[in-house]
Design an enzyme around this catalytic site. Structure first.
Site, short mmCIF file in Angstrom:
data_model
loop_
_atom_site.label_atom_id
_atom_site.label_comp_id
_atom_site.label_asym_id
_atom_site.label_seq_id
_atom_site.Cartn_x
_atom_site.Cartn_y
_atom_site.Cartn_z
N TYR A 38 44.87 76.25 42.80
CA TYR A 38 45.72 76.73 41.71
C TYR A 38 44.94 76.98 40.41
CZ TYR A 38 49.35 74.81 44.78
OH TYR A 38 50.15 74.53 45.85
N ASN A 69 60.15 75.03 34.83
CA ASN A 69 60.35 73.77 35.54
C ASN A 69 59.52 72.62 34.97
OD1 ASN A 69 62.30 74.69 37.34
ND2 ASN A 69 60.76 75.46 38.77
N HIS A 83 50.13 80.21 36.13
CA HIS A 83 50.90 79.00 35.84
C HIS A 83 50.02 77.90 35.25
CE1 HIS A 83 54.98 77.79 36.13
NE2 HIS A 83 54.96 77.12 37.26
#
Length: 225
Positions: free
Chosen positions: A14, A112, A19
């Site tokens: 990631y 989130n 993000h």
């Protein structure tokens, strides 16, 4: 003490994702200001240092994005911090790529990571919203934020992160305007220099007449020729 939180997901898979721009922001601050080594604490990785007169703890929650509040809450309880001491760096779909905005309190807008922090510590903390743009349709959001920045994004991303590091000291002491100005200076392309006016060519001067060396008698005689 101030707590600067960078949101993202842990692991090499990631690391370059949109993000994870929050992770990238606090990593840039740590590198630029000589913070200590990252170490595992509070369900995340932390690095400590000073920004001006402020002691600052950088935190990258490793709970994965949707549980970020667990890590933030644990760090806040340990240091007895209030939401006013906390600033969260996060990706923002509703801002164009490279844009940055500050926000104090308010809703989570469906993010989130922020939703989880809200649940654990309330909504009164500060945020640095880092624009990544929107893919255009809500069904495309998840794959978009979990994809790496495109090559075309690398220049503005590098400038944005440098600007964040430049302005971090101002942000820590509560000077949001100076922080944003530091970022803007990095993001704005240098203005082209104005062309210098061409030098004027010197005006041509008439040649000087040769001195008249005739005697008075010759001049008089020439008049009657």
């Amino acid at each position: 003490m101030k707590l600067f939180v960078g949101l993202g997901n842990p692991g090499a898979r990631y690391a370059g994702n949109r993000h994870n721009i929050g992770y990238m922001a606090v990593e840039a601050i740590a590198a630029d200001h000589g913070f200590g080594p990252w170490r595992a604490r509070f369900q995340g990785l932390t690095s400590e240092g000073r920004l001006g007169s402020e002691q600052v703890l950088l935190l990258k929650p490793e709970t994965f994005m949707n549980l970020s509040g667990q890590s933030v809450g644990e760090a806040m309880r340990f240091y007895k911090l209030t939401p006013a001491d906390v600033i969260v760096f996060h990706d923002e779909l509703d801002l164009a790529p490279g844009k940055l905005r500050l926000k104090q309190g308010g809703g989570h807008a469906g993010h989130n990571g922020l939703r989880s922090i809200h649940a654990h510590v309330g909504e009164a903390y500060g945020r640095v919203r880092l624009g990544i743009g929107h893919p255009g349709h809500k069904d495309a959001v998840a794959p978009y934020v979990l994809s790496d920045f495109a090559k075309a994004d690398q220049d503005w991303l590098a400038d944005l992160l440098r600007g964040i590091a430049d302005g971090a000291e101002a942000l820590a002491r509560g000077d949001g305007a100076k922080f944003q100005n530091a970022v803007a200076l990095r993001m704005q392309p240098p203005k082209p220099e104005k062309p210098k006016p061409a030098a004027k060519a010197p005006e041509a001067q008439a040649p000087e007449a040769a001195p008249d060396e005739r005697s008075a008698l010759q001049k008089l005689a020439d008049r009657f020729r």
